[in-house]
Design a protein around this motif. Sequence first.
Motif, PDB file in Angstrom:
ATOM      1  N   ALA A 241       0.859  -1.032  -0.119  1.00 12.99           N
ATOM      2  CA  ALA A 241      -0.046   0.041  -0.021  1.00 12.99           C
ATOM      3  C   ALA A 241       0.767   1.187   0.026  1.00 12.99           C
ATOM      4  CB  ALA A 241      -0.908   0.057   1.069  1.00 12.99           C
ATOM      5  N   THR A 242       0.381   2.201  -0.471  1.00 11.49           N
ATOM      6  CA  THR A 242       1.325   3.455  -0.604  1.00 11.49           C
ATOM      7  C   THR A 242       1.046   4.055   0.828  1.00 11.49           C
ATOM      8  OG1 THR A 242      -0.851   4.674  -1.554  1.00 11.49           O
ATOM      9  CG2 THR A 242       0.675   4.035  -3.244  1.00 11.49           C
ATOM     10  N   GLY A 243       2.031   4.948   1.141  1.00 10.26           N
ATOM     11  CA  GLY A 243       1.808   5.721   2.356  1.00 10.26           C
ATOM     12  C   GLY A 243       2.418   4.764   3.486  1.00 10.26           C
ATOM     13  N   GLU A 244       2.008   5.136   4.517  1.00 11.27           N
ATOM     14  CA  GLU A 244       2.476   4.488   5.868  1.00 11.27           C
ATOM     15  C   GLU A 244       1.430   3.366   6.412  1.00 11.27           C
ATOM     16  OE1 GLU A 244       3.583   7.395   8.869  1.00 11.27           O
ATOM     17  OE2 GLU A 244       5.187   8.140   7.686  1.00 11.27           O
ATOM     18  N   THR A 245       0.335   3.598   5.954  1.00 10.95           N
ATOM     19  CA  THR A 245      -0.796   2.620   6.459  1.00 10.95           C
ATOM     20  C   THR A 245      -0.560   1.147   5.504  1.00 10.95           C
ATOM     21  OG1 THR A 245      -2.274   4.503   6.589  1.00 10.95           O
ATOM     22  CG2 THR A 245      -3.273   2.407   6.427  1.00 10.95           C
ATOM     23  N   VAL A 246      -0.472   0.298   6.473  1.00 14.43           N
ATOM     24  CA  VAL A 246      -0.381  -1.304   6.040  1.00 14.43           C
ATOM     25  C   VAL A 246      -1.557  -1.892   6.099  1.00 14.43           C
ATOM     26  CG1 VAL A 246       0.870  -3.303   6.037  1.00 14.43           C
ATOM     27  CG2 VAL A 246       2.041  -1.280   6.689  1.00 14.43           C
ATOM     28  N   ALA A 247      -2.250  -2.226   4.822  1.00 15.39           N
ATOM     29  CA  ALA A 247      -3.725  -3.025   5.133  1.00 15.39           C
ATOM     30  C   ALA A 247      -3.490  -4.058   5.520  1.00 15.39           C
ATOM     31  CB  ALA A 247      -4.188  -2.823   3.935  1.00 15.39           C
ATOM     32  N   PRO A 248      -4.520  -4.695   6.654  1.00 20.68           N
ATOM     33  CA  PRO A 248      -4.429  -5.951   7.218  1.00 20.68           C
ATOM     34  C   PRO A 248      -4.944  -6.906   6.089  1.00 20.68           C
ATOM     35  CG  PRO A 248      -6.210  -4.915   8.004  1.00 20.68           C
ATOM     36  CD  PRO A 248      -5.477  -3.637   7.228  1.00 20.68           C
ATOM     37  N   GLN A 249      -4.308  -8.255   6.297  1.00 14.90           N
ATOM     38  CA  GLN A 249      -4.658  -9.283   5.222  1.00 14.90           C
ATOM     39  C   GLN A 249      -5.951  -9.505   5.162  1.00 14.90           C
ATOM     40  OE1 GLN A 249      -2.428 -10.432   3.248  1.00 14.90           O
ATOM     41  NE2 GLN A 249      -3.595 -12.372   2.406  1.00 14.90           N
ATOM     42  N   GLU A 250      -6.948  -9.663   6.051  1.00 11.32           N
ATOM     43  CA  GLU A 250      -8.439  -9.723   5.971  1.00 11.32           C
ATOM     44  C   GLU A 250      -9.105  -8.744   5.087  1.00 11.32           C
ATOM     45  OE1 GLU A 250      -6.670  -9.641   8.799  1.00 11.32           O
ATOM     46  OE2 GLU A 250      -6.752 -11.564   9.870  1.00 11.32           O
ATOM     47  N   ALA A 251      -8.628  -7.474   5.367  1.00 14.75           N
ATOM     48  CA  ALA A 251      -9.170  -6.421   4.602  1.00 14.75           C
ATOM     49  C   ALA A 251      -8.859  -6.587   3.112  1.00 14.75           C
ATOM     50  CB  ALA A 251      -8.752  -4.847   5.098  1.00 14.75           C
ATOM     51  N   VAL A 252      -7.566  -6.837   3.039  1.00 14.05           N
ATOM     52  CA  VAL A 252      -7.308  -7.068   1.495  1.00 14.05           C
ATOM     53  C   VAL A 252      -7.931  -8.349   0.920  1.00 14.05           C
ATOM     54  CG1 VAL A 252      -5.337  -7.776  -0.118  1.00 14.05           C
ATOM     55  CG2 VAL A 252      -4.922  -6.283   1.780  1.00 14.05           C
ATOM     56  N   GLN A 253      -8.244  -9.431   1.416  1.00 16.70           N
ATOM     57  CA  GLN A 253      -9.030 -10.424   1.027  1.00 16.70           C
ATOM     58  C   GLN A 253     -10.437 -10.050   0.593  1.00 16.70           C
ATOM     59  OE1 GLN A 253      -8.482 -13.456   3.802  1.00 16.70           O
ATOM     60  NE2 GLN A 253      -6.525 -14.199   3.104  1.00 16.70           N
ATOM     61  N   MET A 254     -10.947  -9.197   1.549  1.00 18.41           N
ATOM     62  CA  MET A 254     -12.391  -8.915   1.246  1.00 18.41           C
ATOM     63  C   MET A 254     -12.395  -7.669   0.346  1.00 18.41           C
ATOM     64  SD  MET A 254     -14.093 -10.606   3.417  1.00 18.41           S
ATOM     65  CE  MET A 254     -12.993 -11.924   3.249  1.00 18.41           C
ATOM     66  N   ALA A 255     -11.354  -6.934   0.027  1.00 20.16           N
ATOM     67  CA  ALA A 255     -11.562  -5.916  -0.999  1.00 20.16           C
ATOM     68  C   ALA A 255     -11.612  -6.841  -2.320  1.00 20.16           C
ATOM     69  CB  ALA A 255     -10.398  -5.024  -1.039  1.00 20.16           C
ATOM     70  N   VAL A 256     -10.745  -7.865  -2.591  1.00 22.71           N
ATOM     71  CA  VAL A 256     -10.431  -8.625  -3.742  1.00 22.71           C
ATOM     72  C   VAL A 256     -11.920  -9.205  -3.861  1.00 22.71           C
ATOM     73  CG1 VAL A 256      -9.509 -10.638  -4.766  1.00 22.71           C
ATOM     74  CG2 VAL A 256      -7.889  -9.094  -3.427  1.00 22.71           C
ATOM     75  N   LEU A 257     -12.752  -9.738  -2.816  1.00 22.04           N
ATOM     76  CA  LEU A 257     -13.701 -10.260  -3.149  1.00 22.04           C
ATOM     77  C   LEU A 257     -14.931  -9.209  -3.588  1.00 22.04           C
ATOM     78  CD1 LEU A 257     -15.387 -12.981  -2.774  1.00 22.04           C
ATOM     79  CD2 LEU A 257     -15.885 -12.266  -0.195  1.00 22.04           C
ATOM     80  N   VAL A 258     -14.930  -8.248  -2.998  1.00 24.64           N
ATOM     81  CA  VAL A 258     -15.652  -7.052  -3.377  1.00 24.64           C
ATOM     82  C   VAL A 258     -15.613  -6.834  -4.881  1.00 24.64           C
ATOM     83  CG1 VAL A 258     -16.330  -4.493  -3.066  1.00 24.64           C
ATOM     84  CG2 VAL A 258     -16.142  -6.080  -1.104  1.00 24.64           C
TER      85      VAL A 258
END
Length: 286
Positions: A241-258
């Motif tokens: 992810a850009t910037g300092e914020t690191v996305a949690p793995q669960e959120a990334v998986q749900m984003a792919v699903l969306v």
Amino acid sequence: MERPSLLGRWGKAVILVLVVAAVAYPMIGIIATSFASQSDIIKNSGLVLWPAHPTLAAYRTVFTGGVVLRALFVSIGVTAVGTLVSLLFTIGMAYGLSRREVTGSRFILMTALVTMLFNAGIIPNFLLVKNLGLYNTYASLVMPTLMSAFNLVVLRAFFMNLPTELLDAARIDGAGDLRILVSIVLPLSKAVIAVVSLFYAVTYWNAFFNALLYLDDSAKWPLPMVLRSYVLQGQSLSGAATGETVAPQEAVQMAVLVIAVVPILLVYPFLQRYFTKGVLTGAVKG
């Protein structure tokens, strides 16, 4: 035919609410979790219904890596081309089989219907695709499922129920079969064609098994294969992810699903009126 009682109406309302809740609950959870931060996910044990600290870090991670975006374009292309080609072949064959004067139409129809009950199997299909030179190509995602016997039967039944007097009048005026199909049959069949188009589009969009069998190159993977690798198997996406914020793995998986679910859902409102009309027409005409 009597008006339902008050208890019956309330019972139907309660059942409808429960069904809607059962369908909406997981979808809301998926969308909310895709926007959730790490603290929200930990606090709610992985399933977030309302993120207290919403963030787009998961979507930045998904689109920065490029894997999901490339797979999205592959799925869109395969779905668009596959649906168009399948419609052309299915409409042409259904119209030909709907004409009683076509020699051998009964035998051809029965041959198509046999495929609904029996298939060659995985290994013969794989060998056929490989010997035809389709292995590891996008054509392998379209050709093996080019025509559905069920959709063929639906279109053929609809074409047979069109008024024969209208077609005969066009033929007397000098119109050929192609002109009759394009100018008369297709405009009268918008509803059923829209339904069949939706069936084909959903089939191609969700196609997973053909990609698993026939694609060796991960760069050619459609979206369902990315779902398998990064959601079911838990692999991490390339890119951060850009910037300092690191996305949690669960959120990334749900984003792919969306991303995998929303595009095909957006198609349905445009076909809803045709879909309803096509279903009712099929129910009335059998």
